[in-house]
Design a protein around this motif. Structure first.
Motif, PDB file in Angstrom:
ATOM      1  N   ARG A  39       8.531   5.052   2.438  1.00 26.34           N
ATOM      2  CA  ARG A  39       7.857   6.195   3.030  1.00 26.34           C
ATOM      3  C   ARG A  39       8.214   7.546   2.409  1.00 26.34           C
ATOM      4  NH1 ARG A  39       8.811  10.901   4.766  1.00 26.34           N
ATOM      5  NH2 ARG A  39      10.658  10.136   5.897  1.00 26.34           N
ATOM      6  N   PRO A  40       9.496   7.881   2.124  1.00 24.42           N
ATOM      7  CA  PRO A  40       9.788   9.218   1.575  1.00 24.42           C
ATOM      8  C   PRO A  40       9.053   9.507   0.268  1.00 24.42           C
ATOM      9  CG  PRO A  40      11.801   8.209   2.389  1.00 24.42           C
ATOM     10  CD  PRO A  40      10.748   7.140   2.426  1.00 24.42           C
ATOM     11  N   ALA A  41       8.998   8.542  -0.635  1.00 20.62           N
ATOM     12  CA  ALA A  41       8.295   8.769  -1.906  1.00 20.62           C
ATOM     13  C   ALA A  41       6.805   8.948  -1.674  1.00 20.62           C
ATOM     14  CB  ALA A  41       8.560   7.607  -2.859  1.00 20.62           C
TER      15      ALA A  41
ATOM     16  N   LEU B 209      -5.158  17.571   4.242  1.00 11.38           N
ATOM     17  CA  LEU B 209      -3.814  17.060   3.977  1.00 11.38           C
ATOM     18  C   LEU B 209      -2.708  17.987   4.461  1.00 11.38           C
ATOM     19  CD1 LEU B 209      -4.446  15.609   0.402  1.00 11.38           C
ATOM     20  CD2 LEU B 209      -4.028  14.301   2.507  1.00 11.38           C
ATOM     21  N   ASP B 210      -3.052  18.961   5.248  1.00  8.78           N
ATOM     22  CA  ASP B 210      -2.029  19.860   5.774  1.00  8.78           C
ATOM     23  C   ASP B 210      -0.947  19.061   6.511  1.00  8.78           C
ATOM     24  OD1 ASP B 210      -0.979  22.492   6.450  1.00  8.78           O
ATOM     25  OD2 ASP B 210      -1.634  22.051   8.493  1.00  8.78           O
ATOM     26  N   ASP B 211       0.311  19.295   6.156  1.00  7.56           N
ATOM     27  CA  ASP B 211       1.458  18.627   6.786  1.00  7.56           C
ATOM     28  C   ASP B 211       1.384  17.101   6.652  1.00  7.56           C
ATOM     29  OD1 ASP B 211       3.900  18.848   8.120  1.00  7.56           O
ATOM     30  OD2 ASP B 211       2.983  18.507  10.081  1.00  7.56           O
ATOM     31  N   ILE B 212       0.804  16.629   5.570  1.00  8.04           N
ATOM     32  CA  ILE B 212       0.548  15.198   5.444  1.00  8.04           C
ATOM     33  C   ILE B 212       1.827  14.376   5.337  1.00  8.04           C
ATOM     34  CG2 ILE B 212       0.286  15.284   2.927  1.00  8.04           C
ATOM     35  CD1 ILE B 212      -1.597  13.019   5.462  1.00  8.04           C
ATOM     36  N   GLY B 213       2.869  14.923   4.731  1.00 10.00           N
ATOM     37  CA  GLY B 213       4.112  14.162   4.618  1.00 10.00           C
ATOM     38  C   GLY B 213       4.681  13.799   5.971  1.00 10.00           C
ATOM     39  N   ALA B 214       4.730  14.777   6.876  1.00 10.35           N
ATOM     40  CA  ALA B 214       5.253  14.528   8.218  1.00 10.35           C
ATOM     41  C   ALA B 214       4.315  13.635   9.020  1.00 10.35           C
ATOM     42  CB  ALA B 214       5.460  15.855   8.946  1.00 10.35           C
ATOM     43  N   ARG B 215       3.017  13.793   8.815  1.00  9.14           N
ATOM     44  CA  ARG B 215       2.060  12.946   9.550  1.00  9.14           C
ATOM     45  C   ARG B 215       2.190  11.490   9.129  1.00  9.14           C
ATOM     46  NH1 ARG B 215      -2.992  16.379   7.965  1.00  9.14           N
ATOM     47  NH2 ARG B 215      -4.234  14.713   8.899  1.00  9.14           N
ATOM     48  N   LEU B 216       2.360  11.258   7.830  1.00  7.50           N
ATOM     49  CA  LEU B 216       2.565   9.878   7.388  1.00  7.50           C
ATOM     50  C   LEU B 216       3.873   9.327   7.959  1.00  7.50           C
ATOM     51  CD1 LEU B 216       1.759   7.427   5.705  1.00  7.50           C
ATOM     52  CD2 LEU B 216       2.931   8.465   3.755  1.00  7.50           C
ATOM     53  N   ALA B 217       4.901  10.161   7.994  1.00  8.94           N
ATOM     54  CA  ALA B 217       6.182   9.714   8.550  1.00  8.94           C
ATOM     55  C   ALA B 217       6.023   9.276  10.003  1.00  8.94           C
ATOM     56  CB  ALA B 217       7.219  10.830   8.435  1.00  8.94           C
TER      57      ALA B 217
ATOM     58  N   VAL C 166       0.832  -1.207   0.000  1.00 11.95           N
ATOM     59  CA  VAL C 166       0.000   0.000   0.000  1.00 11.95           C
ATOM     60  C   VAL C 166       0.865   1.255   0.000  1.00 11.95           C
ATOM     61  CG1 VAL C 166      -1.530   1.364   1.478  1.00 11.95           C
ATOM     62  CG2 VAL C 166      -2.077  -1.023   0.979  1.00 11.95           C
ATOM     63  N   LEU C 167       1.908   1.263   0.824  1.00 15.99           N
ATOM     64  CA  LEU C 167       2.763   2.445   0.902  1.00 15.99           C
ATOM     65  C   LEU C 167       3.512   2.669  -0.413  1.00 15.99           C
ATOM     66  CD1 LEU C 167       3.331   4.496   3.144  1.00 15.99           C
ATOM     67  CD2 LEU C 167       5.397   3.208   3.701  1.00 15.99           C
ATOM     68  N   GLU C 168       3.976   1.599  -1.017  1.00 16.45           N
ATOM     69  CA  GLU C 168       4.674   1.725  -2.296  1.00 16.45           C
ATOM     70  C   GLU C 168       3.754   2.208  -3.409  1.00 16.45           C
ATOM     71  OE1 GLU C 168       8.130  -1.739  -1.751  1.00 16.45           O
ATOM     72  OE2 GLU C 168       6.241  -2.212  -2.788  1.00 16.45           O
ATOM     73  N   ALA C 169       2.444   1.961  -3.271  1.00 21.57           N
ATOM     74  CA  ALA C 169       1.487   2.325  -4.321  1.00 21.57           C
ATOM     75  C   ALA C 169       1.022   3.770  -4.229  1.00 21.57           C
ATOM     76  CB  ALA C 169       0.277   1.393  -4.252  1.00 21.57           C
ATOM     77  N   VAL C 170       1.380   4.491  -3.157  1.00 28.44           N
ATOM     78  CA  VAL C 170       0.872   5.855  -2.970  1.00 28.44           C
ATOM     79  C   VAL C 170       1.238   6.783  -4.128  1.00 28.44           C
ATOM     80  CG1 VAL C 170       1.100   7.934  -1.543  1.00 28.44           C
ATOM     81  CG2 VAL C 170       0.587   5.730  -0.480  1.00 28.44           C
TER      82      VAL C 170
END
Length: 556
Positions: free
Chosen positions: A198-200, A168-176, A137-141
């Motif tokens: 995760r980074p991608a 989606l505000d600050d979504i990159g950091a939240r996913l991290a 799932v993470l690779e498919a994002v």
């Protein structure tokens, strides 16, 4: 079993297997299903075209059974045939009327990132299958984001794009934070794969947010399904016979009744202080565990609904660190599935604080307020999934399921569960007010009388409700006509069924057993109430009215 009934049962098995593999991901908890290994949502044009062709194949087989004389079968088999017809109609409704897969940015966020959230909902441990799916799932994002943008470029709606961008505000950091919190609960190979993917995924989601914010202004206006399409949904998916205007009138009657009841209760007990918030999520969960046992004992002792020892439990738990950053993606609970029917259900609660949103604030002061609704869902689903008839184990439409849970709220209030808690009595009355007002919002959004901001303002002003909860609710309801009304409309249908059962019993010189009728309704809780009354009471008046609307697939 006759050959026709056998054909119907086989069609049902094959359809539901297909539906579990092809239905869109939902942020609601009732329609969640256990997916095949390696599943990802498909919302590209080729997939949608394929789904339409497959739907027509199922519909042709369903029509053939109808044409061969399904009306000669026993009533339970006829109910199953109509139930399957409603399920087929829902697929058409989603693919060709709502078209959220190309219009709704909030919905597309749910398809891209929601599967990650769903895989985290069942409590640990994370077995090999779940670990593999988390990586997949993470690779498919990134590819999912690309597809979402392509769909929205074609038919996106501006209002929902703005809501999605805000979510989606600050979504990159939240996913991290979510990934970092779950990695220690997996094996070394999975943890490494998640760290690598995760980074991608974070970058893609940030790119999606930026695109939404920059592009919303050039996307299209809100899409109104219109009264005719909404009425089609009522007749062929929800199997409700009332006109939209009748639903609003009935809701406004309940609204006025609830306002007066809440006013009287709060006035009568105005000198009593509001209950304290739970000291912590752990304390709230411990209190809820004891109160859930008490509610079950109360329900059993009052003769309202059977509570066998074999029926699984409904429990609170503190929100895990890996779920908290992404809580906006859906109802934060694990009601399990058909294959996990014996597992306890888990509802995740946030840390208590003065600024909790509407429902969380109520539950943090009296967990019974959640038990009587989400706990009712947990029991209804467990009873339905244990149904001997496979056709009735699956979600069709929210009117029956949400109607039962809302009916249970008022049932518990009436039966005296909250005799010791005047504040909770007032909250249940406020719940009734909210559910009634949802009908007004739902119908007005569907017909175009309300915009999304109009609906948010209506909730904030009339419930009252915090802006965040109102926005979250409305952005979901605007793209899913029929869901917001489900609570009140379904409750009214249950009330009508139980009332008519009581009147029929009195006419026969019998005393109705509340337990017996409730056991039937809960066990058949996925079945629209118009069909339940036909089977339970032999009353097909609703079915005749539905027949007058024609067969659902006349639109295909």
């Amino acid at each position: 079993m006759t050959s026709l009934a056998t054909d119907l049962a086989r069609l049902g098995v094959e359809f539901w297997e297909w539906r579990d593999a092809t239905s869109f991901r939902t942020s609601d908890d009732i329609p969640r299903v256990e997916r095949p290994d390696g599943w990802l949502p498909r919302f590209d044009r080729a997939a949608i075209d394929g789904f339409r062709l497959e739907l027509e194949g199922f519909a042709a087989r369903w029509r053939a059974i109808d044409d061969e004389g399904v009306g000669a079968l026993p009533i339970p088999d006829q109910v199953d045939h109509r139930l399957l017809g409603a399920a087929l109609a829902r697929v058409h409704w989603e693919l060709d009327v709502l078209r959220n897969h190309e219009r709704d940015a909030v919905f597309l966020t749910s398809q891209v990132l929601g599967p990650w959230f769903d895989l985290l909902l069942p409590p640990p441990p994370f077995d090999a299958r779940r670990r593999s799916d988390l990586v997949r799932v993470l690779e498919a994002v990134p590819a999912g984001v690309d597809q979402a943008i392509a769909n929205l470029e074609r038919a996106g709606v501006a209002t929902l794009a703005r809501v999605a961008a805000a979510e989606l505000d600050d979504i990159g950091a939240r996913l991290a934070r979510s990934v970092d919190a779950v990695r220690p609960l997996t094996d070394a190979a999975t943890a490494a794969a998640l760290a690598a993917a995760r980074p991608a995924a974070s970058d893609a989601l940030e790119r999606y947010r930026e695109w939404l914010a920059a592009s919303a202004g050039r996307l299209g206006p809100d899409v109104v399904v219109g009264r005719d399409a909404f009425t089609w949904y009522l007749r062929h998916v929800a199997l409700v016979t009332a006109e939209p205007e009748e639903l609003v009138r009935a809701a406004m009657q309940d609204y006025r009744r609830s306002v007066v009841a809440e006013l009287v209760t709060r006035t009568r007990f105005s000198g009593l202080p509001e209950p304290e918030l739970a000291a912590s999520a752990e304390a709230e969960s411990a209190d809820q565990a004891e109160l859930e046992r008490e509610v079950r004992a109360f329900t059993e002792a009052a003769g309202l609904l059977s509570q066998p020892d074999s029926l699984r439990r409904y429990r609170y738990a503190p929100t895990p660190d890996y779920l908290e950053p992404l809580a906006f993606l859906g109802v934060n609970d694990d009601l399990t599935s058909i294959r996990r029917v014996d597992d306890d259900a888990t509802s995740y609660v946030p840390e208590p604080s003065p600024d909790l949103p509407y429902f969380a604030a109520a539950n943090a002061r009296d967990p019974r307020l959640g038990i009587i609704h989400e706990g009712a869902h947990s029991q209804q689903l467990a009873l339905s999934w244990a149904q001997p008839n496979p056709m009735r184990r699956h979600f069709i439409d929210s009117v029956a399921n949400e109607g039962i849970a809302h009916y249970n709220e008022e049932l518990m209030l009436t039966a005296g569960l909250f005799a010791d808690a005047p504040h909770s009595q007032a909250i249940v009355q406020n719940f009734i007010r909210l559910r009634a007002l949802r009908v007004v919002v739902d119908v007005n959004l569907a017909t175009g009388a309300f915009s999304l901001p109009d609906a948010v303002d209506f909730f904030v002003r009339e419930v009252p409700m915090d802006v965040g909860t109102a926005t979250e609710e409305t952005s979901y309801y605007v793209a899913t006509p029929g869901l917001a009304m489900a609570y009140h409309v379904g409750k009214q249908e249950v009330l009508r069924l139980v009332t008519d059962a009581a009147v029929a019993a009195a006419a026969d010189g019998r005393e109705l057993s509340a337990r017996d009728v409730h056991d039937f309704v809960w066990r058949n809780g996925n079945v629209p109430l118009s069909l339940q009354r036909w089977e339970l009471l032999g009353d097909r008046s609703d079915v005749d009215l539905l027949d007058a609307a024609g067969r659902w697939d006349a639109v295909l």
